[in-house]
Enzyme design. Structure first.
Site, PDB file in Angstrom:
ATOM      1  CE1 TYR A 135      45.593  39.762  33.241  1.00  0.00           C
ATOM      2  CE2 TYR A 135      43.783  38.294  33.639  1.00  0.00           C
ATOM      3  CZ  TYR A 135      44.531  39.140  34.105  1.00  0.00           C
ATOM      4  OH  TYR A 135      43.893  40.221  35.230  1.00  0.00           O
ATOM      5  N   GLY A 183      47.859  52.083  39.430  1.00  0.00           N
ATOM      6  CA  GLY A 183      47.645  51.890  38.227  1.00  0.00           C
ATOM      7  C   GLY A 183      46.075  52.564  38.802  1.00  0.00           C
TER       8      GLY A 183
HETATM    9  C1  AKB Z   1      40.014  39.587  32.083  1.00  0.00           C
HETATM   10  O1  AKB Z   1      39.133  38.913  31.637  1.00  0.00           O
HETATM   11  O2  AKB Z   1      41.550  39.254  31.477  1.00  0.00           O
HETATM   12  C2  AKB Z   1      40.214  39.964  33.352  1.00  0.00           C
HETATM   13  C3  AKB Z   1      40.580  39.263  34.338  1.00  0.00           C
HETATM   14  C4  AKB Z   1      39.475  37.978  35.024  1.00  0.00           C
HETATM   15  O3  AKB Z   1      41.211  38.633  35.367  1.00  0.00           O
HETATM   16  N1  AKB Z   1      39.185  40.830  33.666  1.00  0.00           N
END
Ligand code: AKB
Length: 318
Positions: A140, A8
């Site tokens: 995430y 990456g």
């Molecule tokens: C996001 O905003 O998704 C990233 C993080 C804080 O992991 N920059």
């Protein structure tokens, strides 16, 4: 670390980490890998076009270059992840799973960043402790928590040298971030330097941890070089250097550019994400276990970013 693979390497952190590592360990000892070809990375050292979701090709590259340390930086970030959660899961966990298995087979150390996005639920927002409730409500975040647990699992079960930090939003002048909730803290500088009004997608009063790239790069190397006997934690350490709201960074930029204007057009998805994250992390464990200490704060970072972006956009010195 003798032979390093940055997977990456074309992304926001990867592009600068590759250069930083090549400066420390030697150009030929740092192999950059990315899905897309990068002229810059290919011209500045060993480069391979690699889809890390292809375990055979990934293993081939690790074997071919005799890699002993992998930095796995492949991820879809928080806001993009909410647009396509299933894709985020496949990419983030697929890259991690392949990295863990290859690290196990080829006896590599493995760094995979976690994030402030790993937090969520009813945890202390201020001075968020190292060990606390982690119930994120984004895909995430789910991937980050699962990644932290898997990293610990591979360490205790197979002895893989997995290490990681929970990165704040990373601010840098080289490669733009993409798809994150904290991206506004980079984009604001481009508008300010271009003399344009900035439209902020995050509410005025939401605090989030941020970090200037030089501190982030140093954190990666210092953690990977740390004495393992001193690490009580591994995946992942809270690290912190500055925490601000959109109004805070706006005010700081206006100290240098008083005519700069910012308005708000809040994105409800980014608002929900930002409000579910810590206001400010407690990084005591990183300080105690491997000597973490940030060198940049809001004021020094702002001054440096304005200089760097001005130079980049106008080829003029600040
Ligand atoms: C996001 O905003 O998704 C990233 C993080 C804080 O992991 N920059």
């Amino acid at each position: 670390m003798k032979k390093i693979l940055v997977a990456g390497a074309g992304g926001q952190i990867g592009s600068e980490l590759t250069t930083y590592l090549r400066g420390i360990y030697g150009v030929s000892n740092v192999v950059a890998a990315d899905l897309r070809h990068s002229q810059f990375l290919a011209e500045s050292g060993p480069f391979v076009q690699l889809d890390v979701l292809d375990p055979r090709k990934y293993a081939f590259v690790v074997h071919k270059y005799g890699v002993d340390t992998i930095f796995n930086l492949v991820a879809l970030l928080s806001a993009t992840g909410e647009k396509n959660p299933s894709l985020a899961w496949s990419i983030n966990m697929g890259a991690l799973n392949n990295s863990l298995e290859i690290a196990r087979e080829y006896e590599c150390a493995l760094f995979t960043p976690s994030s402030i996005g790993a937090f969520g639920g009813d945890f202390p927002r201020d001075n968020t402790p190292q060990d606390t409730i982690m119930q994120p409500n984004t895909m995430y975040g789910v991937c980050k928590v699962a990644g932290e647990l898997l990293g610990n699992y591979y360490h205790t079960r197979y002895g893989v040298d997995t290490r990681s930090v929970r990165f704040p939003g990373i601010i840098s002048s080289v490669t733009l971030p993409g798809g994150g909730t904290t991206d506004y803290a980079v984009e604001i500088f481009y508008s300010a330097v271009k003399g344009e009004q900035f439209t902020c997608p995050v509410p005025d009063n939401v605090y989030m941890d941020m970090m200037y790239m030089p501190d982030a790069l140093r954190a990666c190397v210092e953690l990977m070089e740390a004495d393992p006997a001193k690490l009580k934690h591994r995946n992942s350490f809270n690290i912190a250097s500055m925490s601000f709201t959109p109004e805070g960074i706006y005010a700081e930029i206006r100290k240098h550019l008083p005519d700069f204007k910012m308005v708000y057009d809040v994105d409800p998805v980014k608002q929900a994400i930002a409000e579910s994250w810590p206001n400010k992390l407690d990084d005591t464990c990183a300080r105690e276990e491997w000597g973490w200490k940030p060198q940049w704060d809001l004021s020094s970072m702002t001054e440096d970013m304005l200089k760097a972006i001005t130079k980049k956009l106008t080829k003029r010195e600040w």
